[in-house]
Design a protein around this motif. Structure first.
Motif, PDB file in Angstrom:
ATOM      1  N   ARG A   1     -74.718  15.093 -47.170  1.00 38.30           N
ATOM      2  CA  ARG A   1     -75.258  15.612 -48.655  1.00 38.30           C
ATOM      3  C   ARG A   1     -74.251  15.585 -49.663  1.00 38.30           C
ATOM      4  O   ARG A   1     -74.337  15.059 -50.822  1.00 38.30           O
ATOM      5  CB  ARG A   1     -76.112  16.836 -48.239  1.00 38.30           C
ATOM      6  CG  ARG A   1     -76.626  17.362 -49.526  1.00 38.30           C
ATOM      7  CD  ARG A   1     -77.965  16.379 -49.877  1.00 38.30           C
ATOM      8  NE  ARG A   1     -78.418  16.291 -51.003  1.00 38.30           N
ATOM      9  CZ  ARG A   1     -78.584  15.023 -51.896  1.00 38.30           C
ATOM     10  NH1 ARG A   1     -78.328  13.948 -51.319  1.00 38.30           N
ATOM     11  NH2 ARG A   1     -78.739  15.300 -53.339  1.00 38.30           N
TER      12      ARG A   1
ATOM     13  N   HIS B   1     -73.103  12.292 -51.508  1.00 42.41           N
ATOM     14  CA  HIS B   1     -73.954  11.866 -52.496  1.00 42.41           C
ATOM     15  C   HIS B   1     -73.515  12.333 -53.984  1.00 42.41           C
ATOM     16  O   HIS B   1     -73.747  11.916 -54.809  1.00 42.41           O
ATOM     17  CB  HIS B   1     -75.404  12.331 -52.316  1.00 42.41           C
ATOM     18  CG  HIS B   1     -76.073  11.530 -51.160  1.00 42.41           C
ATOM     19  ND1 HIS B   1     -76.954  10.534 -51.422  1.00 42.41           N
ATOM     20  CD2 HIS B   1     -75.784  11.483 -50.038  1.00 42.41           C
ATOM     21  CE1 HIS B   1     -77.330   9.924 -50.520  1.00 42.41           C
ATOM     22  NE2 HIS B   1     -76.579  10.428 -49.245  1.00 42.41           N
TER      23      HIS B   1
ATOM     24  N   PRO C   1     -81.937  14.508 -54.183  1.00 38.67           N
ATOM     25  CA  PRO C   1     -82.429  14.217 -52.652  1.00 38.67           C
ATOM     26  C   PRO C   1     -83.583  13.251 -52.637  1.00 38.67           C
ATOM     27  O   PRO C   1     -84.338  12.741 -53.644  1.00 38.67           O
ATOM     28  CB  PRO C   1     -83.449  15.686 -52.142  1.00 38.67           C
ATOM     29  CG  PRO C   1     -82.456  16.608 -53.196  1.00 38.67           C
ATOM     30  CD  PRO C   1     -82.092  15.911 -54.405  1.00 38.67           C
ATOM     31  N   SER C   2     -83.204  12.293 -51.600  1.00 35.50           N
ATOM     32  CA  SER C   2     -84.109  11.016 -51.465  1.00 35.50           C
ATOM     33  C   SER C   2     -85.617  11.433 -51.567  1.00 35.50           C
ATOM     34  O   SER C   2     -86.560  10.779 -52.220  1.00 35.50           O
ATOM     35  CB  SER C   2     -83.702  10.381 -50.422  1.00 35.50           C
ATOM     36  OG  SER C   2     -83.947  10.994 -49.150  1.00 35.50           O
ATOM     37  N   ARG C   3     -85.902  12.548 -50.944  1.00 42.86           N
ATOM     38  CA  ARG C   3     -87.266  12.971 -50.857  1.00 42.86           C
ATOM     39  C   ARG C   3     -87.886  13.127 -52.487  1.00 42.86           C
ATOM     40  O   ARG C   3     -88.976  12.532 -52.779  1.00 42.86           O
ATOM     41  CB  ARG C   3     -87.246  14.311 -50.333  1.00 42.86           C
ATOM     42  CG  ARG C   3     -88.937  14.549 -50.134  1.00 42.86           C
ATOM     43  CD  ARG C   3     -88.996  16.103 -49.349  1.00 42.86           C
ATOM     44  NE  ARG C   3     -88.613  17.167 -50.291  1.00 42.86           N
ATOM     45  CZ  ARG C   3     -87.351  17.742 -50.161  1.00 42.86           C
ATOM     46  NH1 ARG C   3     -86.500  17.658 -48.713  1.00 42.86           N
ATOM     47  NH2 ARG C   3     -86.944  18.852 -50.785  1.00 42.86           N
TER      48      ARG C   3
END
Length: 124
Positions: A3, A6, A57-59
């Motif tokens: 994480r 990123h 976050p990709s979500r």
């Protein structure tokens, strides 16, 4: 650990912008054409916007693309404000509303383009 990887591009771009902003005014010369400094600001903050979007976050990016785009744009705007404040203390430099507008515009182009692409991808 993954994480935080990123966040690395965003931190590097922010560090680069801070470094360039900390250079005294007499050491920077961007006189290629009228307005080149605004183009440079828009480009730098467009790159920053892309890295902020990557750091989210990709979500969030897939389920709330508008919120993600607005959050990334707001983060760039706040960083731009802090950058202009920082420049006001650097010899030969000053805070500029025009630079802040260019920052916001560059970030908006990237965030808006990314949002449009996400909407097309999600609703096919």
């Amino acid at each position: 650990m993954g994480r935080s990887l990123h966040l690395l591009p965003m931190a590097l771009v922010m560090g680069g912008i801070f470094f360039l902003s900390h250079q005294p005014g007499d050491e920077i010369s961007l006189e290629l054409f009228f307005g080149v400094d605004k183009v440079a600001h828009a480009f730098a903050y467009g790159v920053l916007a892309a890295t902020v979007l990557l750091a989210l976050p990709s979500r969030w990016r897939t389920t709330m693309p508008l919120h993600a785009a607005l959050l990334a744009w707001a983060a760039c705007l706040l960083f731009g404000l802090s950058d202009e404040f920082h420049q006001s203390f650097v010899p030969g430099r000053e805070a500029s509303l025009g630079d802040l507008v260019a920052d916001a515009f560059g970030a908006a182009l990237v965030c808006g383009g990314w949002f449009i692409r996400m909407k097309r991808t999600l609703f096919r």
